[in-house]
Design an enzyme around this catalytic site. Sequence first.
Site, PDB file in Angstrom:
ATOM      1  CE  LYS A   1      -1.917   2.159   3.970  1.00  0.00           C
ATOM      2  NZ  LYS A   1      -1.630   3.115   3.727  1.00  0.00           N
ATOM      3  CG  ASN A   2       2.322   2.962   3.386  1.00  0.00           C
ATOM      4  OD1 ASN A   2       1.270   3.033   2.855  1.00  0.00           O
ATOM      5  ND2 ASN A   2       3.052   2.586   4.600  1.00  0.00           N
TER       6      ASN A   2
ATOM      7  CB  CYS B   1      -4.874   6.321  10.579  1.00  0.00           C
ATOM      8  SG  CYS B   1      -4.730   4.999  10.086  1.00  0.00           S
TER       9      CYS B   1
ATOM     10  NE  ARG C   1       0.217  10.696  10.024  1.00  0.00           N
ATOM     11  CZ  ARG C   1       0.046   9.294   9.515  1.00  0.00           C
ATOM     12  NH1 ARG C   1      -1.331   9.348   9.585  1.00  0.00           N
ATOM     13  NH2 ARG C   1       0.851   8.467   8.207  1.00  0.00           N
TER      14      ARG C   1
ATOM     15  CG  ASP D   1       2.734   2.219   9.232  1.00  0.00           C
ATOM     16  OD1 ASP D   1       2.648   2.667  10.328  1.00  0.00           O
ATOM     17  OD2 ASP D   1       2.750   1.814   8.046  1.00  0.00           O
TER      18      ASP D   1
ATOM     19  NE  ARG E   1      -7.136   4.239   5.049  1.00  0.00           N
ATOM     20  CZ  ARG E   1      -6.372   5.294   5.880  1.00  0.00           C
ATOM     21  NH1 ARG E   1      -6.173   5.386   7.126  1.00  0.00           N
ATOM     22  NH2 ARG E   1      -5.001   5.374   5.477  1.00  0.00           N
TER      23      ARG E   1
END
Length: 425
Positions: free
Chosen positions: A22-23, A117, A122, A312, A404
């Site tokens: 995903k990233n 999230c 952030r 993560d 997600r």
Amino acid sequence: MAKYIVKKSVPLRGEVEISGAKNAVLPLMAATLLNPEECVIRSVPDLKDVQVMMEILESLGASIDVTAPGEFSISSRQIKTTEAPFNLVSKMRASFLVMGPLLGREGVARIPLPGGCSIGARPIDLHLKGFRALGADIIMHEDGAFSYVEAAAGPKGLIGDRIYLDFPSVGATENIMMAAVLALGTTYIENAAEEPEIVDLANFLNKMGAKIKGAGTDTIRIEGVKSLHAVKHTVIPDRIEAGTFMLAAAITKGHVTITNVLPDHVKPIIAKLRECGVRIEEGDDYLEVMGDQGPLVSTDIKTLPYPGFPTDMQSPFMAFLTVCNGNSTVIETVFESRFMHVAQLNKMGASIETAGSRAFVKGNSRLRGCEVMATDLRAGAAMVLAGLVAEGQTEISEIYHIERGYENFIEKMRGLGADISKVES
Ligand code: UD1
């Protein structure tokens, strides 16, 4: 609202294939905005975040075809608008990654402040510091309910410069790298993030004609080029998904073979699981994880930028530590409030106390199923792991977070013997 129901499961056994990361895929998709020719991306995971990025790209003028399962053809012959829509950007923080490519190609961009999230403040100051260093004017606007960032390059476009990141931010490194690809002259990003996803993005950009060196080290050099050409690329495997299945094997004392994984990318997880008594055999692109070889014992973890222990994996690993013999300390250094899962794990019978960026986990907990919440994407995975070994039934709400980021999560878990299902309530 949909929920996951997880029941105490047998030790997981069998084989599971990891999806594209995903990233990695999100920045790759954003990078296609730089290129007027066709970009083919393979091994694209079927995820909500990918869907959101698709919609953002389409709103900016890209045309996207799904040419085979997991294969996207993206063409941004013309950029229709340089303003990203708030309703999409607010769903996902990674959507801010379209700013660098838009600014690099069109010289202007207007992006609402991103969502995603809720794991700390952030901020995006490092992204903006980079764009400013490349000569962009940045204006922050407050417009009623939401704010947005407007950036404009000078008449010659962006101009390469030396940028030092105060923290090796993954997103800032990616955004600045993309902005610099078409800039005049050479850009150096110092104290750059070194994550495998940065290397994948640099490889993708280089395949389309960019001149990037040093990705994967703390200094990245980007020599601006005038144009880019068509490209085909396969996304790297998802190291966080791989880590989650490694933990699923370990916590249930099972024996699972994980395929399509690059062991080098999960080194800290392999090392920490071995410290806990889990046996792991490494192949070139697979791992065999055995949690059934003896007692599980505690260890301490501290999250750090790559190649340190990934933030993560902090919440899934903490779920695992609650059932190991002995006490552990978990230190979170990347995000400032990433312990929301602690209350949920404690609700299940864990004994975890936090003080600032530290969590103290008492091991040997007898977890029991109850109603819990996926407070963010990875915390959701932590709840599933805890549910696999908790007595009775765990009901997990807010599972859209999990969806997600994990492709076919339920199917993959069930394929290994996990008792997990999705219900609409
Ligand atoms: C990416 C990952 C996310 C992962 C994180 C850290 C994607 C889509 N997401 O997120 O899964 O948890 O890396 O490995 O790739 N920071 C600033 N100013 C900035 C940018 C960041 O202070 O301008 C801070 C953040 O608040 C945070 C830290 O830097 O404390 C790390 O953030 P960053 O590496 O940017 O994470 P993301 O790119 O958002």
